[in-house]
Scaffold this active site. Structure first.
Site, PDB file in Angstrom:
ATOM      1  CD  GLU A 214      -3.213  -0.970   1.973  1.00  0.00           C
ATOM      2  OE1 GLU A 214      -4.290  -1.471   1.634  1.00  0.00           O
ATOM      3  OE2 GLU A 214      -3.044  -0.365   3.053  1.00  0.00           O
TER       4      GLU A 214
ATOM      5  CD  GLU B  30      -3.974  -5.837   3.483  1.00  0.00           C
ATOM      6  OE1 GLU B  30      -4.897  -5.090   3.882  1.00  0.00           O
ATOM      7  OE2 GLU B  30      -2.773  -5.610   3.699  1.00  0.00           O
TER       8      GLU B  30
END
Length: 467
Positions: A165, A367
């Site tokens: 991320e 995720e």
């Protein structure tokens, strides 16, 4: 598009689960581990820190046995840089590296594919204090760290992720920069240096282990315009390019997204690019793409009236808006979790289709999951039908994306076990496995499979045929 019959999940599909080191391992200073920025984390009153977490460091073998019982085909975890190299750039900590060696050996022994993330929000504190990702020295430190990992684990780990991320660290930087939130010029310089570091690690892995695969793991989400007003569409294009495509364009194409670059120039935050950087980025091609997906976002045209910024709930999915760029908007077609996160299973299909259409690479969902206030019942059970429903709907949309032609190679829900949620501690649980502890009371730390554990076991066993 409607299909008479959806395609089956492919043979060898990597049904997995995810965690990150600082949220599950605990043992924050054990066996020579150095501090990371997360050890400075000051949670709200009544919320735990990361010092013990789920104590995976001392329960690793038991946890892998549970993974095997669940039937996992893959386990996506992160390596704590400061556990391996305590100050980020100096001497290797053999005890810390040995922990990951044992973890990988245990996974391989159970035919579980290790998927190792090299950096997940936990920069060694010594590097942070020396300027962190804004300094070119951190690029060199990351390349050396990568070499250590590849030398010691590369014979068994064949799936790597460079940085988790990266885009979230730019657009929501507070949790990763304790004590001081950098301004935009510094954040985009950090990001550029991360791109270069990732490229160096990618080239190094391809040189050392040609049979291995590596890629980035940004948080990618489809952005919807609030209406068919062309100005809303422009706003959605703006935010999707800045928030999402720029991070994959640099990784896959070796150049900045032109709309995102125009934004950085306009805002005065375009990074300094050193000679050779762009040539390096052009050479370093990922083998696959990780994708963290939780929810879509809806935006409207900016009015540039001083009120484009407005608070929204939802942790990473918070929509703040930005003057002259976009304005956050509500989507009446979608529901929300009790924590304010949007639920949009169809949006996963949309997101996967957009990624596949732009980049043409295999995709691993790294995720996706539901945080909830799970309750341990008096009889020792944990009933989480809401998580089963959430994942079932997302799995169905993933299957439709495969039918659409997306090369989806696996799905690793967040998370295998309950862990410390960055903002809500153990009040907000994501796992298939309940950890018996609270915010301040450690409890027994017993591992208790939830109803979703047994349901997911059936999904994996049937390769998605039974959901």
């Amino acid at each position: 598009m409607f299909y008479k019959q959806a395609k089956a999940f492919p043979d060898g599909f990597l049904w997995g689960a995810s965690t990150s080191s600082y949220q599950v391992e605990g043992a924050w200073n054990a066996d020579g581990k150095g501090p990371s920025v997360q050890d400075l984390h000051e949670p709200p009153a009544g919320i735990t820190d990361f010092k013990v977490a789920s104590d995976h460091y001392h329960h690793m073998e038991e946890d892998v046995e549970l993974m095997a019982e669940l039937g996992l085909k893959a386990y996506r975890f992160s390596v704590s840089w400061s556990r391996v190299i305590p100050d980020g750039a100096g001497k290797v900590n053999e005890a810390g590296l040995a922990f990951y060696g044992r973890l990988v050996d245990a996974l391989v022994a159970h035919d579980i594919v290790p998927v190792a993330t090299m950096f997940h929000f936990d920069l060694p504190l010594a590097l942070h204090e020396n300027g962190g990702w804004a300094e070119r020295a951190t690029i060199d430190a990351f390349e050396r760290y990568a070499r250590v990992l590849f030398e010691r684990l590369g014979d068994r780990v064949k799936h790597w992720l460079t940085i988790n991320e990266q885009n979230v660290m730019v657009i929501h930087p507070g949790a990763m920069n304790p004590g001081r939130v950098p301004d935009q010029p510094e954040l985009y310089q950090q990001s550029h240096n991360m791109f270069v570091a990732s490229a160096k690690a990618t080239l190094l892995l391809h040189e050392m282990w040609p049979d291995a695969k590596i890629g980035p793991a940004p948080n990618i989400t489809a952005i919807y315009p609030a209406s068919c007003d062309p100005r809303d569409v422009i706003a959605a294009d703006n935010w999707e390019a800045i928030r999402c495509w720029n991070y994959l364009d640099v990784a896959c194409f070796g150049h900045y997204n032109p709309l995102a670059w125009a934004y950085m120039e306009e805002k005065g935050c375009a990074p300094r690019i050193e000679p050779g950087d762009m040539e390096l980025l052009a050479k370093a091609k990922p083998d696959y793409l990780g994708c963290n997906y939780y929810a879509t976002a809806t935006v409207a045209a900016a009015k540039n009236d001083g009120h484009d910024r407005a608070p929204r709930a939802g942790d990473q999915q918070v929509m703040l808006g930005e003057e002259g760029v976009y304005r956050g908007a509500e989507n009446s077609s979608l529901t929300k979790t009790e924590y304010g996160w949007i639920i949009d299973a169809v949006g996963l299909r949309t997101t996967l289709r957009r990624i596949a259409g732009r980049y043409g690479l295999p995709i691993l969902i790294t995720e996706n999951g539901l945080g909830a206030k799970d309750v341990l019942e008096a009889d020792g059970t944990v009933h989480d039908p809401y998580r089963i429903d959430y994942l079932r709907r997302h799995f169905e949309q993933a299957q439709l994306a495969i039918t659409d032609g997306v090369d989806l190679i696996g799905y690793c829900p967040w998370s295998f076990m309950d862990l410390v949620s960055t903002h809500q501690g153990y009040g907000k649980r994501y796992g298939f496995v309940y950890i018996d502890r609270g915010e301040e009371e450690l409890g027994s730390l017993a591992r208790i499979p939830k109803d979703s554990f047994r349901w997911y076991k059936g999904v994996i066993r049937s390769n998605g045929a039974e959901m």
